[in-house]
Scaffold this active site. Structure first.
Site, PDB file in Angstrom:
ATOM      1  CB  SER A 141      -0.898   0.023   1.234  1.00 55.45           C
ATOM      2  OG  SER A 141      -1.568   1.262   1.363  1.00 55.45           O
ATOM      3  CE1 TYR A 154      -3.835  -2.126   4.972  1.00 59.61           C
ATOM      4  CE2 TYR A 154      -3.263   0.170   4.571  1.00 59.61           C
ATOM      5  CZ  TYR A 154      -3.625  -1.073   4.098  1.00 59.61           C
ATOM      6  OH  TYR A 154      -3.778  -1.264   2.743  1.00 59.61           O
TER       7      TYR A 154
END
Length: 261
Positions: A141, A154
């Site tokens: 990501s 995350y």
């Protein structure tokens, strides 16, 4: 894209979003796609859609946090099809909240899925990929480089994925296996509709900026193209690339932007 005609492609996190659209894309290019995730009913819908469009696909229900189950799926594919040519380790979710307020359980669950889930799949599939001189892709990501508030766990898990990808790219190159580490920006998906316990809430609003959101089918197209071309690190969406550029060359500007997010 002749690179995938007749190839066996194993995708985790294939029950929705990027995984499902990548499965459809690979199948449209002639691959036999093995779709893995925990939700059997959703997987079956994805596979039925691929078959209805004339593609070849099958369901392999899997929890990527179970290393033995990953080994069993990989062994079963080699036994059934004789090979694994492409692996897309896409399964993941996001814990949200201030880092200081998250629990050990939150952190373990985040890393169990996003990091150890990747490791379990990679370890299970690598011997077959070496035999096929295949392609490994793992999904990170842009958050690994540009960390908004309340996404610390995350982002940390995706930074770990980035490091794993960099190492495996070097380790597997001489064995003929390409490793593509994919870092998307904002893409339409169900990740914002999965809570901190990993439970899916289909009616939950997505708080991410809709003006920057890429359509999932467009994201799948460029991801499959990057895997076909055996790219190393692949960052996509214009805003994603800009955020990564800022993280390297103007980190103060990036932090000022993120503070307002």
């Amino acid at each position: 894209m002749a690179a995938f005609d007749g190839k066996v492609v194993w995708i985790t996190g294939a029950s929705s979003g990027l995984g499902a659209h990548c499965a459809a894309r690979f199948a449209s290019l002639g691959a036999h796609v093995v779709c893995s995730a925990r939700r059997e009913e959703a997987l079956s819908e994805v596979v039925d859609g691929i078959r209805a469009a004339g593609g070849s696909a099958e369901v392999a229900v899997l929890d990527v946090t179970d290393a033995e189950a990953c080994e069993a799926v990989a062994a079963g594919l080699v036994q059934s099809h004789g090979r694994i040519d492409v692996v897309l380790a896409n399964a993941g979710f996001g814990i949200s909240g201030p880092v200081a307020r998250t629990s050990d359980e939150d952190a373990r669950r985040q890393f169990d899925v996003n990091v150890f889930g990747v490791l379990n799949v990679v370890r299970a599939a690598t011997p077959a990929l070496i035999e096929a001189k295949g392609r490994l892709a793992i999904v990170g990501s842009v958050a690994a480089f540009a960390v908004p508030p309340k996404t610390g766990l995350y982002a940390a898990s995706k930074a770990a994925v980035h490091a794993l990808g960099q190492a495996m790219e070097l380790e597997l190159a001489r064995k003929g296996v390409s490793v593509t580490t994919i870092h998307p920006g904002f893409v339409e998906s169900e990740i914002a509709r999965v809570d901190n316990d990993g439970v899916h809430h289909p009616d939950r609003d997505d708080p991410r900026p809709s003006a920057l959101m890429w359509k999932t089918e467009d994201a799948a197209r460029v991801m499959v193209q990057a895997i076909a071309r055996r790219k190393g690190t692949f960052v996509f969406t214009g805003h994603g690339r800009f955020a990564v550029w800022l993280s390297r060359f103007a980190p103060g500007v990036l932090k000022a932007i993120l503070r307002r997010s």
